[in-house]
Design an enzyme around this catalytic site. Sequence first.
Site, short mmCIF file in Angstrom:
data_model
loop_
_atom_site.label_atom_id
_atom_site.label_comp_id
_atom_site.label_asym_id
_atom_site.label_seq_id
_atom_site.Cartn_x
_atom_site.Cartn_y
_atom_site.Cartn_z
CE LYS A 260 -3.29 2.62 2.73
NZ LYS A 260 -4.35 2.58 3.90
CG ASP A 265 -5.54 7.94 4.66
OD1 ASP A 265 -6.38 8.54 4.18
OD2 ASP A 265 -5.74 7.07 5.37
CE LYS A 272 -6.65 8.69 8.08
NZ LYS A 272 -7.37 7.37 8.79
CG ASP A 284 -2.13 5.10 5.06
OD1 ASP A 284 -1.80 3.98 5.48
OD2 ASP A 284 -3.00 5.60 4.64
CG ASP A 343 -10.04 7.59 6.63
OD1 ASP A 343 -8.91 7.64 6.10
OD2 ASP A 343 -10.17 7.79 7.63
CD GLU A 345 -6.61 5.38 2.38
OE1 GLU A 345 -7.51 5.57 3.20
OE2 GLU A 345 -5.36 5.10 2.83
NE ARG A 347 -10.79 -0.89 3.32
CZ ARG A 347 -11.48 -1.21 4.55
NH1 ARG A 347 -12.82 -1.69 4.49
NH2 ARG A 347 -10.98 -0.88 5.54
#
Length: 492
Positions: A260, A265, A272, A284, A343, A345, A347
């Site tokens: 990933k 993020d 967030k 992230d 959020d 994101e 995946r």
Amino acid sequence: MEIRTTDTALLDWTGDALAIGIFEEALELQGDLAKLDEKLVGIIKELIEETEFKGSPNTTVVVRVGSGSPIRKIILVGLGKQDNLSLDSLRLAAAAVTRTAKQQKVKTLGISLPQFNDQPAATVQVITEGILLTLHIDNRFKSDPEDKGAKLEQVDLLGFLGQEAAINKAEQICDGVILARELVAAPANAVTPITLAETAEEIASQYSLSLEVLEQEQCDNLGMGAFLGVAKASDLPPKFIHLTYKPEGTPSRKLAIVGKGLTFDSGGLNIKGAGSGIETMKMDMGGAAATLGAAKAIAQLQPNVEVHFISAATENMISGHAMHPGDILKASNGKTIEVNNTDAEGRLTLADALVFAEKLEVDAIVDLATLTGACVTALGNDIGGMWSADESLISQFKTAAEAAGEKLWQMPIEEKYFEGMKSPIADMKNAGPRPGGAITATLFLKQFVKETPWVHLDIAGPVWTDKDNGVNNAGATGFPVRTLVNWVLGEA
Ligand code: BES
Ligand code: MN
Ligand code: ZN
């Protein structure tokens, strides 16, 4: 800094500090250690008594030897119970010694640690890893690095003459771990999708790997609507990175490592909120960092395995171009996704990366992702979650992680929980209910792998540590580069 092996005896070694490993059962000095104590007129015995040193794992005590002695200091390091000795306990003991030596401004260090079973090479490898990983401090963003003063210049590993190859191997692995740490620690204004692609380019040119970086338009042509949905609000171009290591001859296996790669993020429009740790979300891209770290190590180790290193790199941002909560995206395998939470994101980016990886017809795929807060809640900061329907992959990763001293714990693939991901309008939603959030994330990813054996690692906890922890100094850990390397070497 140089690490060497030597057959110099305990009694004959000279330098700034001599570090000696002691088991809990061996506080009554024996053999060479008793002789050394005698030579030093009982200073070691006295040290043990005065500090109430018990030999507990990774505790250290130090004493200065009288001037005129060929050794300036003695460091004792606890090894715990003799029966519990493992490669990882040696790695941690070497880390404890290195921390103490650093504090003591030691320049030349001798280390006397026992050999694990009949494995001199593995012993030297883990000791070297413990030293190198503890010594690494990241001062890149300080205008005035605090770490001045005496630096460790030389380490002698007593009793391991001839194990240079093991030192070399450890150095190559640590190269990869340190690259991963530096990528994770760098903030989002320093490491971007562009610089991640440039890092891949550097590895490719330094070690003759092949590299393909797909630009937005090419990703679009491949139908990567899930990845590109996430990338929409960023002012930076997304980069789909595909780095390939091919051995000289016919490879014994073909593997894919998918990381990933969210260089930041923000959560997107489901932004967030306070207390969510948004300011830590530069990490992230820990999966992509470990993927590139593993590439750097594997490129040097040259196993007889073909390995594909893949990351769909972008940022999850907000702007007038951002995907809206509720948008429906189509991934490159044709499946449609209702984005009920922007959020979730990671995946989405992984969906297209997994479809791409499977098209390469590899024997196995591993993905690693700072995927869910739920996994951190479940397993804490030291342990990564591991999911696979393939028991052989699970056992390969258990073995690889244990040898690496990196903790993974198998989690269940509870198919029933996919009910929480059903969408009335699309094939699935991207976010399920709070309970079992790390499991539903896995079930989502599973929609994008058809038949290739696949293991998913949720590394949201262990990519970062707030305080010094084993071989890691506070900050980015480089987790799970060592496990990935062991896994690939195990397949050679
Ligand atoms: N990058 C985060 C996961 C994360 C959380 C990593 C904490 C490291 C520390 C991920 O993209 C995310 O935001 N996940 C959401 C999923 C939810 C919206 C279904 C989460 O875990 O809250
Ligand atoms: Mn997120
Ligand atoms: Zn994320």
